[in-house]
Scaffold this active site. Structure first.
Site, PDB file in Angstrom:
ATOM      1  N   ARG A  16     144.313  66.433  -0.317  1.00  0.00           N
ATOM      2  CA  ARG A  16     144.041  65.715   0.927  1.00  0.00           C
ATOM      3  C   ARG A  16     144.190  66.659   2.109  1.00  0.00           C
ATOM      4  O   ARG A  16     145.123  67.460   2.175  1.00  0.00           O
ATOM      5  CB  ARG A  16     145.010  64.539   1.101  1.00  0.00           C
ATOM      6  CG  ARG A  16     144.661  63.341   0.236  1.00  0.00           C
ATOM      7  CD  ARG A  16     143.500  62.564   0.833  1.00  0.00           C
ATOM      8  NE  ARG A  16     142.994  61.562  -0.087  1.00  0.00           N
ATOM      9  CZ  ARG A  16     141.816  61.607  -0.677  1.00  0.00           C
ATOM     10  NH1 ARG A  16     141.012  62.623  -0.468  1.00  0.00           N
ATOM     11  NH2 ARG A  16     141.417  60.630  -1.479  1.00  0.00           N
ATOM     12  N   GLU A  62     136.985  65.633   8.549  1.00  0.00           N
ATOM     13  CA  GLU A  62     135.799  65.796   7.705  1.00  0.00           C
ATOM     14  C   GLU A  62     134.675  64.899   8.218  1.00  0.00           C
ATOM     15  O   GLU A  62     134.950  63.793   8.694  1.00  0.00           O
ATOM     16  CB  GLU A  62     136.143  65.467   6.245  1.00  0.00           C
ATOM     17  CG  GLU A  62     137.137  66.427   5.622  1.00  0.00           C
ATOM     18  CD  GLU A  62     137.385  66.148   4.136  1.00  0.00           C
ATOM     19  OE1 GLU A  62     136.751  65.222   3.589  1.00  0.00           O
ATOM     20  OE2 GLU A  62     138.197  66.868   3.532  1.00  0.00           O
ATOM     21  N   HIS A  69     134.623  69.224   0.023  1.00  0.00           N
ATOM     22  CA  HIS A  69     135.235  68.083  -0.678  1.00  0.00           C
ATOM     23  C   HIS A  69     134.501  67.806  -1.995  1.00  0.00           C
ATOM     24  O   HIS A  69     134.002  66.704  -2.240  1.00  0.00           O
ATOM     25  CB  HIS A  69     135.230  66.835   0.200  1.00  0.00           C
ATOM     26  CG  HIS A  69     136.351  65.897  -0.117  1.00  0.00           C
ATOM     27  ND1 HIS A  69     137.051  65.204   0.835  1.00  0.00           N
ATOM     28  CD2 HIS A  69     136.923  65.538  -1.291  1.00  0.00           C
ATOM     29  CE1 HIS A  69     137.987  64.453   0.284  1.00  0.00           C
ATOM     30  NE2 HIS A  69     137.926  64.644  -1.028  1.00  0.00           N
TER      31      HIS A  69
END
Length: 525
Positions: A231, A260, A278
């Site tokens: 994370r 993000e 990601h």
């Protein structure tokens, strides 16, 4: 027929499974928050990935919503306390992309060890800088895991196969589990001082936010290489850049960022820094797996009451759920009764089951007791976080299963230890599966538990019940039900009354001063 909305792009297998299980499904993606709020009220379930934000406002509009299913691990985009308060179960699929994410962490570790991205760019640019890219072996190096749960344990297994030594910091990792994994449990400071590589595998909470802060990074071994596929927010990105610029940190690879999509991070262009967008869960296998799992879990819950991988209640199989539901209601009310009567005085709690209850999964019963017990301390407590709240308070929790046959076909007893000694309450289920209190602090009594109630301890003497009724009647308080128990004639008696309106202020003061009254407490269930 239950109705589910799939609000994020998901593998078609999800919708297929819903329909096969008898669940109506709409696939409507890309909606704004306001558009979602306008339409969510007609759905029983909401299946999401990471794009949909399930906020307090969305949940308030979701008047029929029973379950939110996240196809993936992270639930940063779901307001779990608000979901719990609204009675909405929140599920994720923690195992569908575990291998994929673990493999990505290992891949980034290798990329850092051998400087693969920069070597690739240099070679394709027509350079042949063989002497420039001097990497390191991972064999015999120490890998430090921050978080040794599902994904962390897979990374540990792969690292041990690479002949690395693995140390782990995880407050919930038991010594026995560490031994089973073949790793060493250490403190965070020990890990920082010893690790050649560090990988992070923990959710983002207030306790883990910036767990690799500037102060923590300063304690690391010079040349350490850091990988984060968990994370954004676990690492202080500004401090990480300073460490890379200074050379103290030998390299870093991030698959996740604080913000993000990360299109302008100050880390971009920093030497020895690798980034991916990601991709931890981005394999064909993982996308199919999480879609299938979330659909199966949500369909089981909506059609049969089975709960799998829930974040705000214990898991139940589809077969267990109908049997356990009345026991959980009984357990929650017994826990609530003890919590309201004893409050902060409780030092330990024992949940005992006998008869039919002893043949069932006790974890949901324990979770329900603790949720009821801890609700006096938190309005967001649920059967998942109650055990952690109990642990934070230093509350010793025991589970006891009796094979003996007692006076009732089934019995749940909640015994607590206080400074005044041990006290217990017990309840059973009558034929219609309605919870019923049968004992309170050693006094036999049969009473329903629900709504607004009064708990009164008094001396058993003629005329007391009449005076009590008159006092409440004059105050405009209507008595719904009346339950009486006593230790012996003319001894200590207990009254439990359900009332149609709260009893407080001057009326409560009057009750406390009535002759023969030892204690009065207003209860709410």
């Amino acid at each position: 027929m239950p109705k589910v909305l799939i609000s994020d792009k998901m593998d078609p297998q999800a919708a297929k499974i819903f329909r096969e299980r008898g669940v109506e499904v709409d696939e409507i993606t890309g909606k704004t928050k306001d558009e979602l709020i306008a339409m969510i009220g007609e759905y029983d379930g909401l299946a999401i990935r990471s794009s949909t934000k399930v906020t307090k406002e969305v949940l308030a509009a979701a008047t029929n919503l029973k379950v939110v299913g996240r196809a993936g691990i992270g639930v940063d985009n779901v307001d779990i306390p608000s979901a719990s308060a609204a009675g909405v179960v929140v599920m994720n699929t923690p195992f569908g992309n575990s291998i994929t994410t673990a493999e990505h962490a290992i891949a980034l570790m290798f990329a850092l060890a051998r400087d693969l991205p920069e070597a690739d760019r240099s070679t394709q640019a027509g350079k042949w800088e063989k002497n420039r890219f001097m990497g390191v072996e991972v064999t015999s190096k120490t890998l430090g895991l921050i978080g040794a749960g599902n994904i962390g344990s897979i990374v540990a297994d792969r690292a041990l196969g690479l002949k690395m030594k693995v140390v782990a910091y995880d407050p919930f990792l038991t010594p026995e589990r560490a031994t089973d994994l073949g790793i060493e449990k250490v403190t965070l400071d020990e890990l920082l001082a010893r690790a050649d590589f560090i990988t992070l595998h923990t959710p983002l909470t207030e306790q883990t936010r910036n767990i690799l802060s500037a102060e923590a990074l300063a304690k690391t071994k010079k040349g350490v290489r850091i990988v984060n596929c968990a994370r954004g927010g676990l690492i202080d990105e500004a401090a990480l850049k300073e460490g890379l610029d200074s050379g103290h940190i030998g390299g870093a690879a991030l698959d996740v960022f604080v913000e993000e999509p990360a299109k302008a991070s100050p880390l971009f262009g920093t030497p020895n820094f690798i980034s991916t967008p990601h991709l931890g869960a981005s394999t064909n296998e993982a996308q199919v797996n999480v879609a299938i799992q979330v659909a199966e879990q949500m369909a089981d819950f909506l059609m049969s009451g089975g709960v799998t991988n829930a974040l705000n209640m214990p898991s139940l199989s589809a077969e267990e759920a109908p049997k356990l539901k009345p026991y959980m209601a009984l357990a929650e009310r017994l826990g609530s009764l003890v919590g309201q009567l004893e409050g902060d005085a409780i030092k330990a709690v024992s949940i005992e089951v006998e008869g039919a209850a002893a043949e069932l999964n006790q974890k949901p019963i324990t979770g329900a007791v603790l949720a009821g017990l801890m609700r006096v301390h938190s309005d967001t407590v649920n059967m998942v976080n109650a055990p952690f709240l109990a642990k934070e308070r230093g509350l010793d929790v025991r589970e006891v299963r009796h094979d003996r046959e007692g006076d009732y076909h089934t019995l749940v007893r909640v015994a607590v230890k206080t400074e005044e000694g041990s006290k217990s309450v017990a309840g059973t289920l009558f034929a219609n599966a309605e919870p019923r209190l049968v004992e309170i602090f050693g006094i036999k009594v049969e009473a329903d538990l629900g709504g607004q109630m009064l708990y009164i301890v008094n001396e058993d003497a003629p005329g007391f019940i009449g005076r009590l009724g008159t006092t409440l009647g004059e105050a405009g308080v209507n008595i719904g039900t009346f339950h009486l128990g006593r230790r012996a004639a003319k001894g200590e008696a207990v009254l439990l009354l359900s009332v149609d309106s709260p009893v407080e202020g001057e009326v409560m003061a009057q009750l406390k001063t009535m002759p023969g009254v030892k204690a009065v407490k207003a209860l709410r269930f």
